[in-house]
Scaffold this motif. Structure first.
Motif, PDB file in Angstrom:
ATOM      1  N   LEU A  56      -4.580  12.700 -10.468  1.00  0.00           N
ATOM      2  CA  LEU A  56      -4.696  13.460  -9.221  1.00  0.00           C
ATOM      3  C   LEU A  56      -4.167  12.669  -8.032  1.00  0.00           C
ATOM      4  CD1 LEU A  56      -8.235  15.060  -9.674  1.00  0.00           C
ATOM      5  CD2 LEU A  56      -6.036  16.270  -9.650  1.00  0.00           C
ATOM      6  N   ILE A  57      -4.506  11.393  -7.983  1.00  0.00           N
ATOM      7  CA  ILE A  57      -4.023  10.536  -6.899  1.00  0.00           C
ATOM      8  C   ILE A  57      -2.513  10.415  -6.973  1.00  0.00           C
ATOM      9  CG2 ILE A  57      -4.009   8.163  -6.011  1.00  0.00           C
ATOM     10  CD1 ILE A  57      -6.997   8.025  -6.845  1.00  0.00           C
ATOM     11  N   ASP A  58      -1.989  10.207  -8.169  1.00  0.00           N
ATOM     12  CA  ASP A  58      -0.543  10.095  -8.354  1.00  0.00           C
ATOM     13  C   ASP A  58       0.158  11.369  -7.883  1.00  0.00           C
ATOM     14  OD1 ASP A  58       1.887   8.897  -9.146  1.00  0.00           O
ATOM     15  OD2 ASP A  58       1.732   9.795 -11.139  1.00  0.00           O
ATOM     16  N   ASP A  59      -0.369  12.521  -8.274  1.00  0.00           N
ATOM     17  CA  ASP A  59       0.224  13.796  -7.851  1.00  0.00           C
ATOM     18  C   ASP A  59       0.162  13.960  -6.336  1.00  0.00           C
ATOM     19  OD1 ASP A  59       0.731  14.417 -10.491  1.00  0.00           O
ATOM     20  OD2 ASP A  59      -0.951  15.825 -10.682  1.00  0.00           O
ATOM     21  N   PHE A  60      -0.978  13.614  -5.749  1.00  0.00           N
ATOM     22  CA  PHE A  60      -1.122  13.724  -4.302  1.00  0.00           C
ATOM     23  C   PHE A  60      -0.108  12.836  -3.585  1.00  0.00           C
ATOM     24  CE2 PHE A  60      -2.937  11.798  -0.444  1.00  0.00           C
ATOM     25  CZ  PHE A  60      -2.923  12.921   0.378  1.00  0.00           C
ATOM     26  N   GLU A 106       2.713   5.386   1.472  1.00  0.00           N
ATOM     27  CA  GLU A 106       2.199   4.018   1.516  1.00  0.00           C
ATOM     28  C   GLU A 106       0.906   3.943   2.330  1.00  0.00           C
ATOM     29  OE1 GLU A 106       3.935  -0.043   3.301  1.00  0.00           O
ATOM     30  OE2 GLU A 106       5.269   0.990   1.908  1.00  0.00           O
ATOM     31  N   SER A 107       0.868   4.641   3.434  1.00  0.00           N
ATOM     32  CA  SER A 107      -0.325   4.639   4.277  1.00  0.00           C
ATOM     33  C   SER A 107      -1.507   5.295   3.551  1.00  0.00           C
ATOM     34  CB  SER A 107      -0.034   5.368   5.580  1.00  0.00           C
ATOM     35  OG  SER A 107      -1.168   5.382   6.402  1.00  0.00           O
ATOM     36  N   TYR A 108      -1.272   6.454   2.951  1.00  0.00           N
ATOM     37  CA  TYR A 108      -2.336   7.118   2.201  1.00  0.00           C
ATOM     38  C   TYR A 108      -2.795   6.275   1.018  1.00  0.00           C
ATOM     39  CZ  TYR A 108      -1.768  11.634   4.634  1.00  0.00           C
ATOM     40  OH  TYR A 108      -1.738  12.644   5.556  1.00  0.00           O
ATOM     41  N   ALA A 109      -1.869   5.625   0.353  1.00  0.00           N
ATOM     42  CA  ALA A 109      -2.234   4.775  -0.781  1.00  0.00           C
ATOM     43  C   ALA A 109      -3.164   3.652  -0.322  1.00  0.00           C
ATOM     44  CB  ALA A 109      -0.988   4.211  -1.454  1.00  0.00           C
ATOM     45  N   GLY A 110      -2.831   3.032   0.795  1.00  0.00           N
ATOM     46  CA  GLY A 110      -3.690   1.975   1.337  1.00  0.00           C
ATOM     47  C   GLY A 110      -5.075   2.485   1.695  1.00  0.00           C
ATOM     48  N   ASP A 111      -5.125   3.659   2.322  1.00  0.00           N
ATOM     49  CA  ASP A 111      -6.412   4.251   2.678  1.00  0.00           C
ATOM     50  C   ASP A 111      -7.231   4.587   1.432  1.00  0.00           C
ATOM     51  OD1 ASP A 111      -5.771   4.053   5.367  1.00  0.00           O
ATOM     52  OD2 ASP A 111      -5.159   6.150   5.550  1.00  0.00           O
ATOM     53  N   HIS A 152      -6.690  -5.594   5.670  1.00  0.00           N
ATOM     54  CA  HIS A 152      -6.021  -6.347   4.620  1.00  0.00           C
ATOM     55  C   HIS A 152      -5.378  -5.418   3.580  1.00  0.00           C
ATOM     56  CE1 HIS A 152      -5.148  -9.496   1.777  1.00  0.00           C
ATOM     57  NE2 HIS A 152      -5.831  -8.859   0.846  1.00  0.00           N
ATOM     58  N   ALA A 153      -6.003  -4.281   3.316  1.00  0.00           N
ATOM     59  CA  ALA A 153      -5.517  -3.370   2.270  1.00  0.00           C
ATOM     60  C   ALA A 153      -4.397  -2.470   2.738  1.00  0.00           C
ATOM     61  CB  ALA A 153      -6.668  -2.523   1.738  1.00  0.00           C
ATOM     62  N   ARG A 154      -4.256  -2.301   4.037  1.00  0.00           N
ATOM     63  CA  ARG A 154      -3.223  -1.402   4.564  1.00  0.00           C
ATOM     64  C   ARG A 154      -1.863  -2.087   4.542  1.00  0.00           C
ATOM     65  NH1 ARG A 154      -7.217   0.518   8.647  1.00  0.00           N
ATOM     66  NH2 ARG A 154      -7.883   2.497   7.812  1.00  0.00           N
ATOM     67  N   PRO A 155      -0.818  -1.311   4.344  1.00  0.00           N
ATOM     68  CA  PRO A 155       0.528  -1.884   4.373  1.00  0.00           C
ATOM     69  C   PRO A 155       0.867  -2.397   5.768  1.00  0.00           C
ATOM     70  CG  PRO A 155       0.623   0.496   4.224  1.00  0.00           C
ATOM     71  CD  PRO A 155      -0.818   0.113   4.131  1.00  0.00           C
ATOM     72  N   ARG A 156       1.723  -3.376   5.799  1.00  0.00           N
ATOM     73  CA  ARG A 156       2.114  -3.953   7.105  1.00  0.00           C
ATOM     74  C   ARG A 156       3.463  -3.441   7.511  1.00  0.00           C
ATOM     75  NH1 ARG A 156      -1.673  -8.429   7.296  1.00  0.00           N
ATOM     76  NH2 ARG A 156      -2.515  -8.453   5.264  1.00  0.00           N
TER      77      ARG A 156
END
Length: 82
Positions: A17-21, A32-37, A78-82
């Motif tokens: 589900l995450i991959d599809d989203f 990238e932002s959503y993945a970090g969140d 720390h987990a969010r992309p820079r």
């Protein structure tokens, strides 16, 4: 990105589900932002011993408060992309 939310998903169905989203997001920066969140949220839920599908309204209400705390804020940054 510090971690992959698909890799840390607690089960294959949620990982899919995450991959599809994420794949549905047109902008690479948005993905990238959503993945970090999602990484931050999945870690927070796991630390509380809850499966993401079992998160309750009180959990959702507590999450922003945790993000605003010094420890939560540092981990989120720390987990969010820079």
């Amino acid at each position: 990105m510090a971690a992959d939310p698909i890799a840390i998903a607690p089960d294959p169905e949620l990982a899919e589900l995450i991959d599809d989203f994420l794949a549905s997001q047109l902008s690479p920066r948005t993905r990238e932002s959503y993945a970090g969140d999602l990484v931050i949220f999945l870690r927070w839920v796991a630390e509380r011993g809850t499966h993401p599908r079992e998160v309750s309204r009180p959990d959702v209400d507590r999450y922003p408060n945790w993000l605003s705390e010094p420890v939560g804020h540092r981990l989120a940054q720390h987990a969010r992309p820079r």
